[in-house]
Design a protein around this motif. Structure first.
Motif, mmCIF file in Angstrom:
data_model
loop_
_atom_site.group_PDB
_atom_site.id
_atom_site.type_symbol
_atom_site.label_atom_id
_atom_site.label_comp_id
_atom_site.label_asym_id
_atom_site.label_seq_id
_atom_site.Cartn_x
_atom_site.Cartn_y
_atom_site.Cartn_z
ATOM 1 N N ILE A 82 131.918 -37.091 51.924
ATOM 2 C CA ILE A 82 130.544 -37.561 51.754
ATOM 3 C C ILE A 82 130.361 -38.928 52.385
ATOM 4 C CG2 ILE A 82 128.819 -38.186 50.015
ATOM 5 C CD1 ILE A 82 130.323 -36.112 48.160
ATOM 6 N N ALA A 83 131.327 -39.822 52.188
ATOM 7 C CA ALA A 83 131.229 -41.165 52.770
ATOM 8 C C ALA A 83 131.257 -41.111 54.289
ATOM 9 C CB ALA A 83 132.378 -42.032 52.255
ATOM 10 N N GLU A 136 127.777 -30.723 57.309
ATOM 11 C CA GLU A 136 128.414 -29.891 56.293
ATOM 12 C C GLU A 136 128.103 -30.368 54.886
ATOM 13 O OE1 GLU A 136 132.612 -27.821 55.061
ATOM 14 O OE2 GLU A 136 132.680 -29.518 56.436
ATOM 15 N N GLU A 137 128.006 -31.683 54.712
ATOM 16 C CA GLU A 137 127.830 -32.212 53.353
ATOM 17 C C GLU A 137 126.382 -32.478 53.011
ATOM 18 O OE1 GLU A 137 130.316 -31.592 51.843
ATOM 19 O OE2 GLU A 137 131.757 -31.554 53.488
ATOM 20 N N GLY A 138 125.460 -31.814 53.712
ATOM 21 C CA GLY A 138 124.084 -31.837 53.265
ATOM 22 C C GLY A 138 123.070 -32.447 54.211
ATOM 23 N N VAL A 156 125.244 -31.940 65.077
ATOM 24 C CA VAL A 156 125.918 -30.981 64.208
ATOM 25 C C VAL A 156 127.261 -31.600 63.828
ATOM 26 C CG1 VAL A 156 126.710 -28.616 63.940
ATOM 27 C CG2 VAL A 156 124.749 -29.105 65.406
ATOM 28 N N ILE A 157 127.443 -31.871 62.537
ATOM 29 C CA ILE A 157 128.509 -32.782 62.095
ATOM 30 C C ILE A 157 129.381 -32.123 61.021
ATOM 31 C CG2 ILE A 157 128.945 -34.986 60.932
ATOM 32 C CD1 ILE A 157 126.046 -35.763 61.947
ATOM 33 N N TRP A 172 128.885 -26.249 62.046
ATOM 34 C CA TRP A 172 129.548 -27.557 62.132
ATOM 35 C C TRP A 172 131.058 -27.437 62.337
ATOM 36 C CZ3 TRP A 172 126.333 -26.383 57.836
ATOM 37 C CH2 TRP A 172 126.991 -25.788 56.762
ATOM 38 N N ASP A 173 131.640 -26.295 61.976
ATOM 39 C CA ASP A 173 133.079 -26.115 62.174
ATOM 40 C C ASP A 173 133.447 -26.018 63.649
ATOM 41 O OD1 ASP A 173 133.858 -25.906 59.392
ATOM 42 O OD2 ASP A 173 132.954 -23.916 59.376
#
Length: 271
Positions: free
Chosen positions: A50-51, A72-74, A86-87, A219-220
């Motif tokens: 998240i960070a 991926e984390e939102g 795209v991360i 994102w993968d």
């Protein structure tokens, strides 16, 4: 001639990946724990995922406030410029959680839906991979200077080293294990790193002849797919299709079609 916009996007992606990689490498708490789960109890998120995503989106937004995001984390916003980032801030979270070194930061920039820039940062190797569409793929690492990437020389399928991955949903991973059982006698061997981004970078660098996996998200593979293609690999999914959640494949031109045929015959894309 190099597109100045793409070069600007590349420079920003490389800086964001470098900073996120440093945060993840140097800031990992000794008591790192699971912050949440996703598709199953073993599909985990840590506070560092998240960070890292916040760092990446924050830095990019400072320079390009109107671009879109898919993370991926939102992180999710459409933007208004035709550019979407795209991360995957931490590809290989379970490896990271356990202190294993095979994990990466993956950042791609899409223009009107097509990846034009890709960066895969692998901090524990000290390696950074990047590509611009139509301009080839390159990497920096322990070697001197920047290296132009080229996928491995042609080899028959029975001499191919191929990597794969397994889903976090029990029924899916059980089927994937059966596909791997059937395919491994037909290859030199199979590897499983735990990071799609690392596997795709390794195809680009000539460390693998091929890679396949079911269940990947955009994102993968957005960055790694571009890097592999720009290094001369072929990428796709089921015959005639692009990589998708059903199936993603990247391989040398000699290995791609026979590997794709086997995976289709073995039903790698369904339960």
């Amino acid at each position: 001639m190099t597109d100045p916009l793409h070069q600007d996007l590349l420079a920003l992606a490389r800086e964001a990946a470098r900073r996120a990689g440093e945060l993840l490498r140097d800031g990992r708490p000794a008591d790192l724990a699971v912050a949440a789960t996703k598709s199953s109890p073993i599909d985990v998120v840590t506070e560092m995922d998240i960070a890292a995503e916040k760092l990446i989106t924050g830095l990019i937004s400072e320079h390009r406030p109107h671009d879109g995001f898919l993370g991926e984390e939102g992180a999710a916003s459409p933007g208004s410029t035709g550019i979407r980032w795209v991360i995957d801030p931490l590809d290989g979270t379970v490896n990271y959680l356990y202190g294993l070194p095979t994990w990466a930061v993956s950042i791609a920039a899409e223009q009107d839906g097509e990846a034009v820039v890709g960066v895969v940062e692998i901090p524990m190797r000290g390696e950074s991979y990047h590509a611009v569409r139509g301009r080839g793929a390159r990497a920096t690492g322990a070697w001197e200077g920047e290296r132009e990437l080229s996928c491995r020389a042609p080899a028959p399928l029975d001499q191919a080293l191929v990597s794969t991955g397994f889903n976090y949903v029990t029924e899916v991973r059980t089927h994937q294990a059966e596909v791997a059982r059937r395919i491994v006698p037909l290859l030199r061997d199979i590897r499983r790193s735990g990071s799609a981004a690392v596997d795709l970078a390794d195809v680009a660098a000539g460390r693998l002849d091929g890679y396949y996996e079911r269940g990947l998200h955009p994102w993968d593979l957005a960055a790694g797919d571009l890097i592999a293609r720009e290094a001369g690999a072929l990428t796709g999914g089921r015959p005639g299709e692009r990589p998708s959640r059903d199936l993603a494949i990247a391989a040398t031109p000699a290995v791609f079609e026979p590997l794709q045929r086997l995976l289709e015959d073995f039903g790698a894309w369904h339960d």
